[in-house]
Design an enzyme around this catalytic site. Sequence first.
Site, mmCIF file in Angstrom:
data_model
loop_
_atom_site.group_PDB
_atom_site.id
_atom_site.type_symbol
_atom_site.label_atom_id
_atom_site.label_comp_id
_atom_site.label_asym_id
_atom_site.label_seq_id
_atom_site.Cartn_x
_atom_site.Cartn_y
_atom_site.Cartn_z
ATOM 1 C CB SER A 183 4.852 -3.082 -2.915
ATOM 2 O OG SER A 183 4.540 -1.863 -3.812
ATOM 3 C CD1 TRP A 184 3.257 -0.104 3.158
ATOM 4 C CD2 TRP A 184 4.599 1.392 2.953
ATOM 5 N NE1 TRP A 184 3.558 0.555 4.460
ATOM 6 C CE2 TRP A 184 4.449 1.847 3.999
ATOM 7 C CE3 TRP A 184 5.662 2.500 2.093
ATOM 8 C CZ2 TRP A 184 4.727 2.635 4.942
ATOM 9 C CZ3 TRP A 184 6.074 3.670 3.191
ATOM 10 C CH2 TRP A 184 5.788 3.790 4.226
ATOM 11 C CG HIS B 297 4.501 -4.008 -8.461
ATOM 12 N ND1 HIS B 297 5.614 -3.918 -7.619
ATOM 13 C CD2 HIS B 297 3.288 -3.657 -7.525
ATOM 14 C CE1 HIS B 297 5.446 -3.176 -6.470
ATOM 15 N NE2 HIS B 297 4.224 -3.362 -6.307
ATOM 16 C CG ASP C 255 7.640 -3.709 -10.453
ATOM 17 O OD1 ASP C 255 6.808 -2.882 -10.562
ATOM 18 O OD2 ASP C 255 7.783 -4.404 -9.230
ATOM 19 N N GLY D 132 0.737 -1.226 -0.102
ATOM 20 C CA GLY D 132 0.097 -0.053 -0.094
ATOM 21 C C GLY D 132 0.910 1.384 0.026
#
Length: 314
Positions: free
Chosen positions: A112-113, A295, A267, A43
């Site tokens: 990711s985050w 991604h 990505d 996120g």
Amino acid sequence: MDELYPPIPVRADGMLDVGDGHRIYCQEAGNPRGKPVVVLHGGPGSGTAPMTRRHFDPEAYRIILFDQRGAGRSTPNAGESLSANTLWHLVSDMELLRERLNIERWLLFGGSWGSTLALAYAETHPSRVSEMVLRGIFTVRQRELDWLYRGGAANLFPAEWDAFLEPLDERQQEDPLAGYAELLHSPDRAVRERAAIAWSVWEGATVALLPQQSFVNQYANPQFALTFARLAVHYFQQGAWLEEGQLIRDAGRLAGIPGVLVQGRYDAVCPPITAYQLHRAWPGSTLKLTESAGHAVTDPGILAALREATDGFR
């Protein structure tokens, strides 16, 4: 999906009071005497998902998940309040959770985050980390934010970029992050929801190597989108409260912690240059570049690489 372990139930769950008026939702699955692993969702704002329990051998791992401040079932939701919600609050929450569960060291798993939070935690508390498995590396540098939110990825997704800009007026389009911050704090709920959906759908449209309507539909859900967009803009406008380049600059603190970086070659959300630069700065890390992936965790080769890493660290 053959690379995932079969679905497993939650063994225990509950709320943890972390202070500042926040309570985070936590859950545990797998072997209570197994190797501890904590899953850090993306996120910011996406929340935990049942599939993430399936990256680990349930006989070997004690699997811990939690919804970060403002996300999922944690309270207050980001749609209600963004107070006391920074990267360093999340790092402190992880330490409190580790202590509450009587865990000496744990493996960090995030994409990711989630990779951002994992790196921030590990560089702050390296003695508490046994290994790391990270995917789609993101370190919140200005160049990474500019790529996704100031026109870089627009070269690959021009129509989707036009849709991303559509809620913004001419002035706001000069700095989409600031423009979306204005809209997402509008007193008009309809304005907030429209902006949140446009923000979220941009990521849903760019996340997979090949277009998948299911991602767009998921990100377009108004309830999900408002949390996802408000938290993302809140964090990214502040550079996640990091000094520019801090997580790669301080990667030497990870020396002695084995790590696997799983990165899609194509990505478009978090381009591979970040994973490559982190790998070069992190002694003992392994970079696994999957040649047919973007991604999304379900892109070809990603799940297999993640399972190989978690099986290897059993």
